[in-house]
Scaffold this active site. Structure first.
Site, PDB file in Angstrom:
ATOM      1  N   LYS A  22       0.858  -1.264   0.136  1.00 26.28           N
ATOM      2  CA  LYS A  22       0.134   0.145   0.045  1.00 26.28           C
ATOM      3  C   LYS A  22       0.959   1.064  -0.014  1.00 26.28           C
ATOM      4  O   LYS A  22       1.643   1.260   0.863  1.00 26.28           O
ATOM      5  CB  LYS A  22      -1.030   0.163   1.106  1.00 26.28           C
ATOM      6  CG  LYS A  22      -1.602   1.424   1.596  1.00 26.28           C
ATOM      7  CD  LYS A  22      -2.603   1.292   2.766  1.00 26.28           C
ATOM      8  CE  LYS A  22      -3.355   2.577   2.964  1.00 26.28           C
ATOM      9  NZ  LYS A  22      -4.122   2.580   3.948  1.00 26.28           N
ATOM     10  N   ASP A  64      -2.252  10.153   3.811  1.00 29.17           N
ATOM     11  CA  ASP A  64      -3.956   9.670   4.067  1.00 29.17           C
ATOM     12  C   ASP A  64      -4.394  11.017   4.803  1.00 29.17           C
ATOM     13  O   ASP A  64      -4.353  10.850   5.982  1.00 29.17           O
ATOM     14  CB  ASP A  64      -3.845   8.353   4.526  1.00 29.17           C
ATOM     15  CG  ASP A  64      -5.269   8.084   4.923  1.00 29.17           C
ATOM     16  OD1 ASP A  64      -6.195   8.724   4.266  1.00 29.17           O
ATOM     17  OD2 ASP A  64      -5.677   7.124   5.461  1.00 29.17           O
ATOM     18  N   LYS A  84      -9.777  13.174   8.444  1.00 28.00           N
ATOM     19  CA  LYS A  84      -9.306  12.675   9.623  1.00 28.00           C
ATOM     20  C   LYS A  84      -9.111  13.710  10.699  1.00 28.00           C
ATOM     21  O   LYS A  84      -8.732  14.952  10.398  1.00 28.00           O
ATOM     22  CB  LYS A  84      -7.968  11.853   9.606  1.00 28.00           C
ATOM     23  CG  LYS A  84      -7.685  10.566   8.903  1.00 28.00           C
ATOM     24  CD  LYS A  84      -6.287  10.098   8.909  1.00 28.00           C
ATOM     25  CE  LYS A  84      -6.383   8.754   8.328  1.00 28.00           C
ATOM     26  NZ  LYS A  84      -6.948   7.482   8.922  1.00 28.00           N
ATOM     27  N   ASP A 117       1.853   6.221   5.343  1.00 23.42           N
ATOM     28  CA  ASP A 117       0.764   5.201   4.879  1.00 23.42           C
ATOM     29  C   ASP A 117       1.199   4.661   3.587  1.00 23.42           C
ATOM     30  O   ASP A 117       0.597   3.982   3.088  1.00 23.42           O
ATOM     31  CB  ASP A 117      -0.663   6.174   4.830  1.00 23.42           C
ATOM     32  CG  ASP A 117      -1.722   5.284   4.794  1.00 23.42           C
ATOM     33  OD1 ASP A 117      -1.627   4.096   5.578  1.00 23.42           O
ATOM     34  OD2 ASP A 117      -2.970   5.658   4.566  1.00 23.42           O
ATOM     35  N   ASP A 151     -12.127   7.351   3.990  1.00 18.08           N
ATOM     36  CA  ASP A 151     -10.857   7.163   4.837  1.00 18.08           C
ATOM     37  C   ASP A 151     -10.337   5.549   4.615  1.00 18.08           C
ATOM     38  O   ASP A 151      -9.373   5.123   5.137  1.00 18.08           O
ATOM     39  CB  ASP A 151     -10.944   7.529   6.209  1.00 18.08           C
ATOM     40  CG  ASP A 151      -9.673   7.851   6.811  1.00 18.08           C
ATOM     41  OD1 ASP A 151      -8.565   7.690   6.346  1.00 18.08           O
ATOM     42  OD2 ASP A 151      -9.797   7.913   8.179  1.00 18.08           O
ATOM     43  N   GLU A 208      -9.578   3.956   1.980  1.00 14.23           N
ATOM     44  CA  GLU A 208      -9.088   4.363   0.895  1.00 14.23           C
ATOM     45  C   GLU A 208      -7.993   2.787   0.314  1.00 14.23           C
ATOM     46  O   GLU A 208      -7.822   2.801  -0.708  1.00 14.23           O
ATOM     47  CB  GLU A 208      -8.260   5.530   0.403  1.00 14.23           C
ATOM     48  CG  GLU A 208      -6.922   5.778   1.185  1.00 14.23           C
ATOM     49  CD  GLU A 208      -6.819   5.395   2.736  1.00 14.23           C
ATOM     50  OE1 GLU A 208      -7.660   5.685   3.533  1.00 14.23           O
ATOM     51  OE2 GLU A 208      -5.433   5.078   3.070  1.00 14.23           O
ATOM     52  N   ARG A 232      -7.603  -0.183   0.814  1.00 13.68           N
ATOM     53  CA  ARG A 232      -8.314  -1.537   0.445  1.00 13.68           C
ATOM     54  C   ARG A 232      -8.832  -1.186  -0.971  1.00 13.68           C
ATOM     55  O   ARG A 232      -8.815  -2.118  -1.824  1.00 13.68           O
ATOM     56  CB  ARG A 232      -9.332  -2.001   1.305  1.00 13.68           C
ATOM     57  CG  ARG A 232     -10.653  -1.013   1.504  1.00 13.68           C
ATOM     58  CD  ARG A 232     -11.540  -1.320   2.479  1.00 13.68           C
ATOM     59  NE  ARG A 232     -11.082  -0.774   3.825  1.00 13.68           N
ATOM     60  CZ  ARG A 232     -11.449  -0.987   5.215  1.00 13.68           C
ATOM     61  NH1 ARG A 232     -12.753  -1.565   5.243  1.00 13.68           N
ATOM     62  NH2 ARG A 232     -10.890  -0.556   6.237  1.00 13.68           N
TER      63      ARG A 232
HETATM   64  N1  BES Z   1      -3.998   4.475   6.864  1.00 16.83           N
HETATM   65  C1  BES Z   1      -5.289   4.345   7.911  1.00 16.83           C
HETATM   66  C2  BES Z   1      -5.178   3.183   8.722  1.00 16.83           C
HETATM   67  C3  BES Z   1      -4.045   3.583  10.045  1.00 16.83           C
HETATM   68  C4  BES Z   1      -4.184   4.223  11.304  1.00 16.83           C
HETATM   69  C5  BES Z   1      -2.779   3.233   9.854  1.00 16.83           C
HETATM   70  C6  BES Z   1      -3.581   4.335  12.017  1.00 16.83           C
HETATM   71  C7  BES Z   1      -1.835   3.697  10.536  1.00 16.83           C
HETATM   72  C8  BES Z   1      -2.110   4.216  11.963  1.00 16.83           C
HETATM   73  C9  BES Z   1      -6.325   3.786   6.861  1.00 16.83           C
HETATM   74  O1  BES Z   1      -6.545   4.253   5.561  1.00 16.83           O
HETATM   75  C10 BES Z   1      -7.785   4.175   7.568  1.00 16.83           C
HETATM   76  O2  BES Z   1      -8.099   5.375   7.616  1.00 16.83           O
HETATM   77  N2  BES Z   1      -8.497   2.981   8.049  1.00 16.83           N
HETATM   78  C11 BES Z   1      -9.720   3.505   8.541  1.00 16.83           C
HETATM   79  C12 BES Z   1     -10.858   2.662   8.046  1.00 16.83           C
HETATM   80  C13 BES Z   1     -12.156   2.870   8.527  1.00 16.83           C
HETATM   81  C14 BES Z   1     -12.611   4.089   7.971  1.00 16.83           C
HETATM   82  C15 BES Z   1     -13.012   2.017   8.084  1.00 16.83           C
HETATM   83  C16 BES Z   1      -9.683   3.252  10.279  1.00 16.83           C
HETATM   84  O3  BES Z   1      -8.816   2.450  10.795  1.00 16.83           O
HETATM   85  O4  BES Z   1     -10.021   4.240  10.801  1.00 16.83           O
HETATM   86 ZN    ZN Z   2      -4.621   4.972   4.705  1.00 14.57          ZN
HETATM   87 MN    MN Z   3      -7.645   6.046   5.387  1.00 15.19          MN
END
Ligand code: BES
Ligand code: ZN
Ligand code: MN
Length: 483
Positions: free
Chosen positions: A249, A254, A261, A272, A331, A333, A335
């Site tokens: 990835k 992000d 966020k 990210d 967010d 994204e 996947r």
């Molecule tokens: N890049 C983030 C996940 C992340 C969180 C990486 C903390 C490193 C540290 C990912 O893209 C994300 O934002 N995931 C969301 C998914 C949710 C919206 C279903 C999450 O984990 O909050």
């Molecule tokens: Zn992300």
């Molecule tokens: Mn994200």
């Protein structure tokens, strides 16, 4: 730098001597220098140093500062805690302004020596590019450590792999506006320049549009930076040997997109792209080690930015696989990007196994913390191999289940699938994995959610300092080596 010598000389400005509690208990110290032996033996006899875990004691002999480091009881000592102890000692004030240190282990088994290599190369790494303060000590990483051990061919390889780990960390720690998708493409190209038996395919915006990477392109819609998909074929094996594929990835930043966020969650999101950085680090190591294997190294690099053009929650996009996806949250994204890259790599390169590395979910960090990645897989054999490599390299991973009922949680009323779970707040790491699973088909696949171990605030993760850890490089290289 690391050098190896078969015997301690105590002729360098400093020496770090590792002593177990049992060794200290003998109240005798033998070394090639009679003066050092006498001075240290005196300290032991006087019981000023007992070899307790983390205990340190300096003895000055002639022009050499000999620092004793206690390891505690031998049978309670793990390689993991050895790395932590030696790292701390190497960073300690005793060695300030000293450029050359002899490191004398309590014994020179391969496991111990490799742990010392980790402590030096990985443990003393720090990202200081933007620190201009004059008094900041930038010499720590430049110190030469002379490890006193009989040379073993594996040690040079361990140093090479650890340097690739730090290479990966530099990419992650660098500003998001520097490590753009185009920068990552350039990085991949420079790694393979002049090497034979390696080919590269780069998909730019035009090609991505032609090939219908609709999910990946949706994520990049709000960005002024160009997207890239990079696929490197390393053809070191026999022509008919199967390929193992790694997909990273590569979210260069992000922001969350329109589902922005909050403060506190965005500040580390230049990391990210840690999955892509791990893939590039592994490529660097595999090239340096000249491994005779067939490997695909791939990543999708985009930016999830906020802008009038950003993709919107509630909209539906169709990706490379032809499947439609409802955007429940912009967010989620990673996947989307991975779905397109994974389906492309499987379709075009037909690997026998595929491993993806992704900073995919905050849920995985909540569940497993910063010391373990989450491992999810559709294949028992591959999962066992990944677990074995995780253990061998200390890039730790813990298996989480994926199972048929997860499918129900990512159903959409207006598309084939949804990018977030309908059951808010539960099984976040697993539903994300199930989303990827639906694009994998029958290919043996393992997913490493590295959101926790890839980046740490402060000194919270074992023998790593603040920032990127380079998680995944060692694990991938080990997996490739073991075939
Ligand atoms: N890049 C983030 C996940 C992340 C969180 C990486 C903390 C490193 C540290 C990912 O893209 C994300 O934002 N995931 C969301 C998914 C949710 C919206 C279903 C999450 O984990 O909050
Ligand atoms: Zn992300
Ligand atoms: Mn994200």
């Amino acid at each position: 730098m690391i050098r190896f010598s078969s015997q301690a000389s105590f002729k360098h400005p400093a020496a770090l001597v590792l002593v177990t509690a049992e060794q200290a208990g003998t109240k005798k110290f033998k070394s090639p220098s009679a003066e050092v032996s006498a001075a240290v033996t005196r300290v032991l006899v006087q019981e000023r140093f007992e070899g307790g875990k983390g205990e340190m004691f300096p003895v000055s002999v002639n022009d050499c500062l000999v620092v004793l480091l206690g390891l505690g009881k031998e049978k309670e000592l793990t390689l993991a805690s050895l790395r932590v102890l030696v790292r701390r000692a190497l960073l300690s004030a005793y060695f300030k302004k000293i450029a050359d240190i002899e490191l004398i282990p309590h014994h020179d088994s391969a496991g111990v020596v490799e742990a010392l290599i980790d402590a030096k190369v990985i443990g003393t790494y720090a990202w200081k590019k933007y620190i201009t303060r004059k008094k900041e000590d930038k010499t720590v990483e430049k110190k030469t450590v002379h490890i006193i051990a009989a040379l073993n061919a594996g040690y040079a390889a361990a140093v090479t792999v650890n340097e690739a780990v730090n290479f990966s960390r530099d990419l992650i720690n660098e500003n998001a506006d520097v490590t753009t998708a185009e920068f990552l493409e350039t990085t991949a190209r420079s790694l393979i320049r002049g090497k034979t038996g390696i080919t590269i395919e780069v998909l730019d915006r035009k090609k991505l549009q032609q090939k219908k990477f609709g999910l990946l392109l949706a994520v990049n819609k709000g960005s002024v930076n160009e997207p890239r998909v990079v696929v490197v074929s390393y053809n070191g094996g026999k022509k008919d040997d199967p390929y193992i594929a790694f997909v990273g990835k590569g979210l260069t930043f992000d922001s969350g997109g329109l589902n922005l966020k909050p403060s506190g969650s965005m500040e580390t999101m230049r990391s990210d792209m840690s999955g892509a950085a791990a893939v590039l680090g592994a490529l660097k190591a595999v090239i340096a080690l000249k491994l005779r294997k067939n490997v695909i190294f791939a990543f999708g690099a985009v930016e999830n930015a906020i802008d009038a053009n950003s993709y919107k929650p509630g909209d539906v996009f169709v990706g490379y696989a032809g499947k439609s996806v409802e955007i429940g949250n912009t967010d989620a994204e990673g996947r989307l990007v991975l779905a397109d890259v994974i389906s492309y790599v499987i379709d075009v390169y037909k690997p026998s196994r595929l491993i993806d590395l992704a900073t995919l979910t905050g849920a995985c960090v909540v569940g497993l913390g910063h010391d373990y990645a989450g491992l999810m897989s559709n294949n028992e054999d591959l999962a066992a191999r990944v677990t074995a490599s995780a253990e061998a390299t200390d890039d730790r991973a813990w298996r989480l289940p994926i199972y048929p009922e997860l499918k129900d949680m990512i159903k959409s009323k207006i598309a084939d699938i949804r990018n977030i779970s309908n059951q808010k707040g539960s099984a976040g790491a697993m539903t994300a994995a199930e989303f990827l699973h639906s694009f994998v088909g029958k290919t043996p696949w393992a997913h490493l959610d590295i959101a926790g171990p890839s980046f740490v605030d402060g000194d919270s993760r074992m023998y790593y300092g603040h920032g990127a850890t380079g998680y995944g490089v060692r694990l991938c290289v080990d997996l490739i080596k073991k075939g």
